[in-house]
Every structure is written in C-alpha cells, then in structure tokens.
Design a protein around this motif. Sequence first.
Motif, PDB file in Angstrom:
ATOM      1  N   ASP A 174       4.957  10.945   7.183  1.00  0.00           N
ATOM      2  CA  ASP A 174       3.825  11.636   6.562  1.00  0.00           C
ATOM      3  C   ASP A 174       2.562  11.229   7.313  1.00  0.00           C
ATOM      4  O   ASP A 174       1.961  10.185   7.037  1.00  0.00           O
ATOM      5  CB  ASP A 174       3.737  11.245   5.082  1.00  0.00           C
ATOM      6  CG  ASP A 174       2.650  11.998   4.329  1.00  0.00           C
ATOM      7  OD1 ASP A 174       1.769  12.577   4.981  1.00  0.00           O
ATOM      8  OD2 ASP A 174       2.688  11.971   3.078  1.00  0.00           O
ATOM      9  N   SER A 175       2.170  12.033   8.270  1.00  0.00           N
ATOM     10  CA  SER A 175       1.032  11.681   9.122  1.00  0.00           C
ATOM     11  C   SER A 175      -0.277  11.648   8.338  1.00  0.00           C
ATOM     12  O   SER A 175      -1.173  10.845   8.638  1.00  0.00           O
ATOM     13  CB  SER A 175       0.925  12.663  10.293  1.00  0.00           C
ATOM     14  OG  SER A 175       0.785  13.988   9.823  1.00  0.00           O
ATOM     15  N   ALA A 176      -0.399  12.465   7.305  1.00  0.00           N
ATOM     16  CA  ALA A 176      -1.623  12.457   6.499  1.00  0.00           C
ATOM     17  C   ALA A 176      -1.751  11.143   5.735  1.00  0.00           C
ATOM     18  O   ALA A 176      -2.853  10.570   5.625  1.00  0.00           O
ATOM     19  CB  ALA A 176      -1.624  13.638   5.529  1.00  0.00           C
ATOM     20  N   ALA A 177      -0.629  10.633   5.223  1.00  0.00           N
ATOM     21  CA  ALA A 177      -0.651   9.340   4.523  1.00  0.00           C
ATOM     22  C   ALA A 177      -1.029   8.220   5.494  1.00  0.00           C
ATOM     23  O   ALA A 177      -1.778   7.301   5.131  1.00  0.00           O
ATOM     24  CB  ALA A 177       0.705   9.070   3.884  1.00  0.00           C
ATOM     25  N   TRP A 178      -0.516   8.296   6.717  1.00  0.00           N
ATOM     26  CA  TRP A 178      -0.860   7.266   7.698  1.00  0.00           C
ATOM     27  C   TRP A 178      -2.352   7.291   8.026  1.00  0.00           C
ATOM     28  O   TRP A 178      -2.984   6.232   8.176  1.00  0.00           O
ATOM     29  CB  TRP A 178      -0.021   7.439   8.958  1.00  0.00           C
ATOM     30  CG  TRP A 178      -0.285   6.380   9.995  1.00  0.00           C
ATOM     31  CD1 TRP A 178      -0.786   6.567  11.238  1.00  0.00           C
ATOM     32  CD2 TRP A 178      -0.065   4.970   9.851  1.00  0.00           C
ATOM     33  NE1 TRP A 178      -0.909   5.363  11.891  1.00  0.00           N
ATOM     34  CE2 TRP A 178      -0.463   4.365  11.069  1.00  0.00           C
ATOM     35  CE3 TRP A 178       0.428   4.179   8.832  1.00  0.00           C
ATOM     36  CZ2 TRP A 178      -0.387   2.985  11.279  1.00  0.00           C
ATOM     37  CZ3 TRP A 178       0.504   2.796   9.025  1.00  0.00           C
ATOM     38  CH2 TRP A 178       0.093   2.220  10.238  1.00  0.00           C
ATOM     39  N   GLU A 179      -2.935   8.465   8.111  1.00  0.00           N
ATOM     40  CA  GLU A 179      -4.384   8.556   8.333  1.00  0.00           C
ATOM     41  C   GLU A 179      -5.147   7.916   7.177  1.00  0.00           C
ATOM     42  O   GLU A 179      -6.166   7.245   7.391  1.00  0.00           O
ATOM     43  CB  GLU A 179      -4.802  10.024   8.495  1.00  0.00           C
ATOM     44  CG  GLU A 179      -4.297  10.683   9.761  1.00  0.00           C
ATOM     45  CD  GLU A 179      -4.824  10.009  11.028  1.00  0.00           C
ATOM     46  OE1 GLU A 179      -5.988   9.563  11.037  1.00  0.00           O
ATOM     47  OE2 GLU A 179      -4.045   9.920  12.008  1.00  0.00           O
ATOM     48  N   ARG A 180      -4.674   8.109   5.959  1.00  0.00           N
ATOM     49  CA  ARG A 180      -5.324   7.467   4.807  1.00  0.00           C
ATOM     50  C   ARG A 180      -5.211   5.955   4.900  1.00  0.00           C
ATOM     51  O   ARG A 180      -6.157   5.223   4.590  1.00  0.00           O
ATOM     52  CB  ARG A 180      -4.714   7.957   3.493  1.00  0.00           C
ATOM     53  CG  ARG A 180      -4.995   9.412   3.164  1.00  0.00           C
ATOM     54  CD  ARG A 180      -4.681   9.731   1.704  1.00  0.00           C
ATOM     55  NE  ARG A 180      -3.263   9.505   1.363  1.00  0.00           N
ATOM     56  CZ  ARG A 180      -2.322  10.443   1.449  1.00  0.00           C
ATOM     57  NH1 ARG A 180      -2.635  11.672   1.913  1.00  0.00           N
ATOM     58  NH2 ARG A 180      -1.081  10.176   1.103  1.00  0.00           N
ATOM     59  N   HIS A 214       0.847  -1.195   0.000  1.00  0.00           N
ATOM     60  CA  HIS A 214       0.000   0.000   0.000  1.00  0.00           C
ATOM     61  C   HIS A 214       0.885   1.249   0.000  1.00  0.00           C
ATOM     62  O   HIS A 214       1.790   1.367   0.832  1.00  0.00           O
ATOM     63  CB  HIS A 214      -0.931   0.000   1.214  1.00  0.00           C
ATOM     64  CG  HIS A 214      -2.042   0.976   1.104  1.00  0.00           C
ATOM     65  ND1 HIS A 214      -1.855   2.329   1.254  1.00  0.00           N
ATOM     66  CD2 HIS A 214      -3.365   0.798   0.820  1.00  0.00           C
ATOM     67  CE1 HIS A 214      -3.017   2.951   1.085  1.00  0.00           C
ATOM     68  NE2 HIS A 214      -3.946   2.043   0.825  1.00  0.00           N
ATOM     69  N   PRO A 215       0.633   2.183  -0.881  1.00  0.00           N
ATOM     70  CA  PRO A 215       1.524   3.354  -0.977  1.00  0.00           C
ATOM     71  C   PRO A 215       1.558   4.212   0.282  1.00  0.00           C
ATOM     72  O   PRO A 215       2.550   4.922   0.520  1.00  0.00           O
ATOM     73  CB  PRO A 215       0.942   4.146  -2.161  1.00  0.00           C
ATOM     74  CG  PRO A 215      -0.466   3.661  -2.304  1.00  0.00           C
ATOM     75  CD  PRO A 215      -0.452   2.225  -1.877  1.00  0.00           C
ATOM     76  N   ASP A 216       0.500   4.163   1.099  1.00  0.00           N
ATOM     77  CA  ASP A 216       0.461   4.982   2.308  1.00  0.00           C
ATOM     78  C   ASP A 216       0.989   4.245   3.545  1.00  0.00           C
ATOM     79  O   ASP A 216       1.084   4.856   4.616  1.00  0.00           O
ATOM     80  CB  ASP A 216      -0.980   5.444   2.591  1.00  0.00           C
ATOM     81  CG  ASP A 216      -1.477   6.443   1.564  1.00  0.00           C
ATOM     82  OD1 ASP A 216      -0.652   7.249   1.085  1.00  0.00           O
ATOM     83  OD2 ASP A 216      -2.675   6.395   1.223  1.00  0.00           O
TER      84      ASP A 216
END
Length: 420
Positions: free
Chosen positions: A156-162, A129-131
């Motif tokens: 990248d906290s935003a990617a982790w949320e995704r 998964h890219p995130d």
Amino acid sequence: MPMQPWFPDAKLGVFIHYGVYAVGGAAESWSFYTGEMTHEQYMKQLEGFTASKYDPDAWAALFARIGARYAVLTTKHHDGVALWDTGHRSLDVVRDTPAGRDLVTGFVDALRERGLKVGLYYSHSDWNHPDYPSIRHVRPGEPPSPYSHAEPGKEDSAAWERYLAYRDGQVGELMDRFRPDLLWFDGEWERTEEQWRMDELAELILAGNPDAVLNARMLSHGDYATPEQGTPLQAPQGPWELCLTINDSWSHRPQDRDFKSVRQLVRYFTETIGMGGNLLLGAGPREDGTIPEEQIERLEGLGAWIGRHTDAVYGTVAGLPAGHHYGPSTLSADRRTLYLICFDAPRDNVSLRGLRNEVKRVTVLGTGSELGHHVTGGLDAVPGVTWIDAPAAADLDEYATVLAVELEGELDLYRGTGRD
C-alpha cells in the motif's frame, strides 16, 4: 561534511535504553517481534511505566563524573513509543502511560548544563504504527513479519507515504525542540535507502542543525561507523564508535546477571580508543528511571580508571599498529608521546618494536615514576627493540598500567620486512 571535532576526542559516551519494556524486564521491542511474549503482554507494560524516580540531573552527573563526553537516549525504539510530547503520535509516554510527561527535555537540559553533547536515538522502523507494514524489503533468509512487512500482493504505497510523513514529523520535532548534537538511528535494515528517502531525511536534519553528527544507520548519509557488541579486529575507515552493553542486554533485564567486570570494560575501552574509536557503553534504567547499582558500579569503575589516566585518553589519536607493542596504545595529538597500555604486570621488560625515534623518558602514568630503557639490536634501516624496565609493584594499576613514552620528534615507525 567534515566530522565535528568533538566526536573523535569524546572517547566515552553512555547509551541509555529507557522505555516501557523496562516494566516487565523484556527485551526492548524485540520480545513481541520474536515471540518471547505476546504483543498484548508487551503493550500491557504501558500501564506500569511511571518514571516515578526519573532524575535526569542525577544521570548527567554520573555521566560527567565518569568522564563521558556525550550520551544517547532512546527517544523512540522499534515499538514506536515516543518519550517526548509528540504532535505526530502513534504511541507516547505522555498520553499512554502513567508517567504522563515528556522525558526528553529534562535529559537534554541536564546534559547541556554539564557541557555534555546530546545524542538522541530514533528508530526508522515502528512495529506498532498501522502504516508501517505496508511495503516489502525482506533480506534473504529472513521471513517477513506482520509487524514490519506487507503480505505479498498487499503493498500500500499511500500508507507508506503516510508513514514517512509521520517519521519526518517526529524527526523534525526532535531537531526543532532539542537541536541534538548527534542522531543515532536504528532499524535501517528493513528498507532500502530509496524506500527510506534518506536524501530527504538528511536534508531535513541538517536544516535543523547543520553540525549534527549522524551514525552509519543513516546509510550513505552516515558520518561514522557503528560496530555493535564486539571490538573490530581492524578499525573501520574514518570515525567510529563501538556500542556495547554492560551485561548482555540493552534494556533493564533483571534476570541478566552476566555483567562485564570493570577490568573487562577497561580492556574494551582501551582497545577501542587504541584503534581511534569511541566506546558508547549501554545502561538500562528500571521503569522508575533509576539505573541499577551493578551498572553504576561498573560505570564508576571505568570512570575512575579514566580519571587516573586522562593524558592517555583525551587529546589522543590511535596508537601503534598491532605487533609493535603487546597491548593497545594511544598517541598524543602532537605525536610525540606514546601511551602503552599493559593489562598484566610485566615480569621483566616491556618491549617496543619498530621505533625509529630516540626515547627521551618513560614514566608510569598516574604515579610519575621514571623507568629505565635501552635498545638492543638493529641494523641499517631496521631499528632495534626498545626495552623498558618493568614498573615496581607500587606503580601497577589494578586494571591496566599505562607507560608514557616521550619521544624525540614525532613518532617514526619502521614497518618493513627486515634486511635480507
């Protein structure tokens, strides 16, 4: 939440590792993570995954025939390839392989038709998964991997949320569509409980099925311990299960010929249930969905032994502590019958130490032959040794002979150090 009563009495489950990794006989997910093959080679296996002979009814019939009470299917391993038609997709067999269809629904339906409990495996981690490789939690001594961890300074906290939204979406689908009796998680070591948001995940799962059983890889929300590939010397606290492969591999690896014998599997099984656990025995189907004959032969061999000794298996609890009998044992739920398991043919007697109860009768399970018994020694509170006559050759089981010892009253054991 108290453990669901079906789980500790299940005794035997089957663990199916099925996925694209079976195409080339690769280790599931780990083969590209560790460099056994390149990522490109691993992912090319998607093109060869057909499930052309996948017959979940035949699987379920086998599981029921051998006496298993539940089975667990890898719905998504660390490679991120989902086996169902997911609306929260990264990779799945419906769109990304020639199989072209959902493989989980048939498994669930076939098990339920035979009254078996449904277990679904799901990996917290997803190395495709890219995130996913967007934050860090590397255990001491382990180098970070580009498949699982962000490089220093590149979190990248935003990617982790995704990613968490993706994971929650998939787990929510599993709950809504299949309402599994058990969820078998894996991959938990790559993040902390807080990073995984385990509280929220557990809440999501139990909203879908309040009776769902969760393994210990849900960390503080786990209902039972999950030792892997080796019988513990002491039973874990509370309910537990040993997960074990038939050879040395979870998935289909035709080059792995190190199969455990039926006799060895009977030992693993009886030692596990003798300490109050379940055995979750792994099988790895070929990419077409057929289970290799060597694995079926061993599953059926274990099942035949169970069929001859059901009284010593189902409706029992952990038996004697070590030292009272030279082998495992189980105890009937009413605590009035001991089942002594003898791996080798007794030459003279079978000894039972520390037993305070009078023995009403001893029989060989499966044949019904009655055996003589007598007690020698003992002083004051220290009981003597109960000696049970050796069974005749005709009463011996090929793999393990079981003696049913019927007691006067509930089991009463002496555990002291002896009279000074």
